[in-house]
Design an enzyme around this catalytic site. Structure first.
Site, PDB file in Angstrom:
ATOM      1  N   MET A   1      10.640 -23.249  -3.081  1.00 16.33           N
ATOM      2  CA  MET A   1       9.686 -22.283  -2.417  1.00 16.33           C
ATOM      3  C   MET A   1      10.417 -21.387  -1.351  1.00 16.33           C
ATOM      4  O   MET A   1       9.887 -20.430  -1.230  1.00 16.33           O
ATOM      5  CB  MET A   1       8.439 -23.130  -2.032  1.00 16.33           C
ATOM      6  CG  MET A   1       7.299 -22.436  -1.360  1.00 16.33           C
ATOM      7  SD  MET A   1       6.204 -23.682  -0.917  1.00 16.33           S
ATOM      8  CE  MET A   1       5.339 -24.272  -2.190  1.00 16.33           C
TER       9      MET A   1
ATOM     10  N   TYR B   1      16.074 -29.224  -7.414  1.00 12.28           N
ATOM     11  CA  TYR B   1      14.794 -29.994  -8.112  1.00 12.28           C
ATOM     12  C   TYR B   1      15.550 -29.936  -9.710  1.00 12.28           C
ATOM     13  O   TYR B   1      15.639 -28.935 -10.158  1.00 12.28           O
ATOM     14  CB  TYR B   1      13.649 -29.042  -7.952  1.00 12.28           C
ATOM     15  CG  TYR B   1      12.877 -29.226  -6.703  1.00 12.28           C
ATOM     16  CD1 TYR B   1      12.670 -30.601  -6.096  1.00 12.28           C
ATOM     17  CD2 TYR B   1      12.504 -28.074  -5.965  1.00 12.28           C
ATOM     18  CE1 TYR B   1      11.940 -30.518  -5.050  1.00 12.28           C
ATOM     19  CE2 TYR B   1      11.751 -28.250  -4.716  1.00 12.28           C
ATOM     20  CZ  TYR B   1      11.590 -29.329  -4.103  1.00 12.28           C
ATOM     21  OH  TYR B   1      10.924 -29.571  -3.092  1.00 12.28           O
TER      22      TYR B   1
ATOM     23  N   ARG C   1      -7.557   2.711 -20.298  1.00 12.07           N
ATOM     24  CA  ARG C   1      -7.756   1.809 -19.108  1.00 12.07           C
ATOM     25  C   ARG C   1      -8.988   2.690 -18.319  1.00 12.07           C
ATOM     26  O   ARG C   1      -9.949   2.754 -18.940  1.00 12.07           O
ATOM     27  CB  ARG C   1      -6.437   1.669 -18.124  1.00 12.07           C
ATOM     28  CG  ARG C   1      -6.597   0.538 -17.327  1.00 12.07           C
ATOM     29  CD  ARG C   1      -5.180   0.470 -16.444  1.00 12.07           C
ATOM     30  NE  ARG C   1      -4.692   1.714 -15.713  1.00 12.07           N
ATOM     31  CZ  ARG C   1      -3.699   1.545 -14.837  1.00 12.07           C
ATOM     32  NH1 ARG C   1      -2.857   0.279 -14.855  1.00 12.07           N
ATOM     33  NH2 ARG C   1      -3.388   2.761 -14.234  1.00 12.07           N
TER      34      ARG C   1
ATOM     35  N   LYS D   1       0.534   2.691  -3.013  1.00  9.31           N
ATOM     36  CA  LYS D   1      -0.444   1.329  -3.548  1.00  9.31           C
ATOM     37  C   LYS D   1       0.648   0.184  -3.367  1.00  9.31           C
ATOM     38  O   LYS D   1       1.606   0.184  -3.203  1.00  9.31           O
ATOM     39  CB  LYS D   1      -1.093   1.424  -4.774  1.00  9.31           C
ATOM     40  CG  LYS D   1      -0.137   1.643  -5.711  1.00  9.31           C
ATOM     41  CD  LYS D   1      -0.386   1.913  -7.257  1.00  9.31           C
ATOM     42  CE  LYS D   1       0.510   1.908  -8.385  1.00  9.31           C
ATOM     43  NZ  LYS D   1      -0.239   2.515  -9.718  1.00  9.31           N
TER      44      LYS D   1
HETATM   45  C1  LIG Z   1       0.807   3.682 -10.002  1.00 11.00           C
HETATM   46  C2  LIG Z   1       0.256   4.789 -10.430  1.00 11.00           C
HETATM   47  C3  LIG Z   1       1.285   5.931 -10.348  1.00 11.00           C
HETATM   48  C4  LIG Z   1       2.579   5.846 -10.066  1.00 11.00           C
HETATM   49  O1  LIG Z   1       3.389   5.255 -11.203  1.00 11.00           O
HETATM   50  P1  LIG Z   1       5.067   5.147 -11.128  1.00 11.00           P
HETATM   51  O2  LIG Z   1       5.209   4.888 -12.425  1.00 11.00           O
HETATM   52  O3  LIG Z   1       5.492   3.966 -10.195  1.00 11.00           O
HETATM   53  O4  LIG Z   1       5.391   6.643 -10.638  1.00 11.00           O
HETATM   54  C5  LIG Z   1       0.670   7.155 -10.927  1.00 11.00           C
HETATM   55  N1  LIG Z   1      -0.498   7.368 -11.294  1.00 11.00           N
HETATM   56  C6  LIG Z   1      -1.571   6.306 -11.466  1.00 11.00           C
HETATM   57  C7  LIG Z   1      -2.728   6.447 -11.896  1.00 11.00           C
HETATM   58  C8  LIG Z   1      -1.087   4.894 -10.903  1.00 11.00           C
HETATM   59  O5  LIG Z   1      -1.913   4.019 -11.037  1.00 11.00           O
END
Ligand SMILES: *Cc1c(COP(=O)(O)O)cnc(C)c1O
Length: 393
Positions: free
Chosen positions: A334, A286, A156, A57
């Site tokens: 930036m 800055y 969650r 992801k």
């Molecule tokens: C992001 C995620 C993972 C991976 O987590 P890591 O700590 O980066 O290994 C696994 N399961 C779910 C549901 C996630 O959202």
């Protein structure tokens, strides 16, 4: 200007094929070999019946999702995990054929229909989504592969764990659905083994096992562990582990460092764009947050917070150059930041410095940045913007 370049046209002598060198200003180096090697190392931790899901992801935690997915599959990952529908579609378009789980919740029928069409597995947390999927699949004449998530303590996504046996049974009654997985997510697996980390993780594991115990014999894969769970305890592995951070070469917590040898897969590089000699008492950048205490040699580097070097790191980080470590001084801006090169007369305009990753036998880790900015390595990695070209090495 109109005389020089007519609108929408390339300047003469600059053809469409001609592209800028990605190493012109600042860039990310990504090592598919490191990803592959990490996948192999992780696989060796798992029993043969346990599969590895590469979590790619957020554009593969900033590394480039397609690059990472291919390397992870090469290293033995059997499945891929994404957060959004678009991320899943992008992997399919890139030609990846592995099972892909969408970890986020999809609420709109159109989104679930796209999942069916692209053969992406949605995560279901309630009967509402299950019925939507059933209806969509009914019209298509296809089976819809889905996974059920249960909440065992993260609070969650997922249905309440106590409801999971009932929901599983109801989903299995829906003839167009194929329930491929039943999973939950750990909240504190990277926590201190002496503290709450252990207590909460055990509780989640107990609840998950309790649900599995009540399920009929079934083909669905059971999974619970993220990187921390995977490195922490083989008892959490079940049929599959969902690994993100460790795949990229980083341990989720210092107490899990030794579990498996990991190679960081990302380097952040930038060029020195100007060297300046200034006197004592000169305010830099800055706000003049840094004032020189001696005649100084300053190196301007072409990378800033719009690239993902957080402004909260101002005056706290270092950069590496040929085995030396140079202090960053003044506010990070930036697009640029400044290094104190007073003790490094060999650093020259056009030279490349390393902000994150390895240079010779020295290394700057995302953890060190996250400690300085009250963040976590995950956020550091996925904080690099698309303005930085990803260069595979
Ligand atoms: C992001 C995620 C993972 C991976 O987590 P890591 O700590 O980066 O290994 C696994 N399961 C779910 C549901 C996630 O959202």
């Amino acid at each position: 200007m109109r005389d020089l370049i007519s609108s929408g046209q390339e300047p003469s002598g600059f053809s469409e094929q001609q592209t800028l060198d990605p190493r012109q200003r600042a860039w990310l180096e990504v090592s598919p070999a490191a990803i592959e090697s990490n996948a192999r190392a992780l696989r060796r931790l798992l029993k043969p019946t346990c599969a590895l899901m590469a979590v790619v992801k957020a554009d593969g935690y900033g590394h480039g999702a397609t690059t990472v997915a291919r390397a992870a599959v090469q290293g033995g990952a059997a499945q891929l995990g994404v957060a959004t529908l678009q991320e899943g579609i992008d992997l399919r378009r890139a030609g990846l054929e592995q099972p892909i789980l969408v970890l986020g919740n999809l609420t709109q029928p159109d989104d679930l229909r796209a999942c069916l069409q692209w053969q992406l597995m949605p995560t279901l947390s309630s009967m509402r989504e299950a019925l939507l999927c059933q209806n969509l699949a009914d019209g298509s004449g296809r089976q819809f592969a889905v996974q059920l998530k249960l909440d065992t303590g993260m609070n969650r996504l997922g249905c309440a764990w106590e409801d999971a046996p009932r929901l599983t049974e109801a989903i299995q009654q829906l003839n167009q659905l194929h329930l491929c997985g039943i999973y939950s997510h750990l909240a504190l697996a990277d926590g201190d083994p002496e503290g709450d980390g252990d207590r909460v993780t055990r509780l989640q594991q107990t609840r998950f096992n309790e649900v599995l115990h009540h399920l009929p014999e079934h083909q669905a894969l059971h999974h619970l562990a993220n990187s921390a769970g995977t490195l922490r305890d083989p008892g959490l592995h079940h049929d599959l582990v969902r690994v993100g951070l460790a795949l990229y070469g980083h341990s989720p917590s210092p107490h899990l460092d030794a579990a498996v040898p990991l190679q960081p897969a990302m380097g952040v590089k930038a060029r020195v764009t100007l060297i300046r000699e200034v006197g004592t008492g000169v305010g830099v950048s800055y706000g003049h947050r840094f004032v020189t205490q001696r005649p100084s040699r300053l190196a301007v580097v072409g990378i800033g917070y719009a690239d993902g070097v957080s402004r909260c790191l101002s005056g706290k980080i270092t950069a590496l150059h040929r085995g030396h470590s140079l202090l960053q001084v003044g506010a990070i801006t930036m697009d640029q930041l400044i290094l104190d090169a007073t003790d490094h007369p060999d650093l020259d305009s056009g030279d490349v410095v390393t902000l994150l990753g390895r240079d010779g036998d020295q290394e700057i880790s995302p953890r060190s940045w996250s400690e300085l900015s009250e963040s976590i390595p995950w956020e550091v990695l996925c904080g690099f913007k698309h303005r930085l070209p990803r260069v595979t090495v």
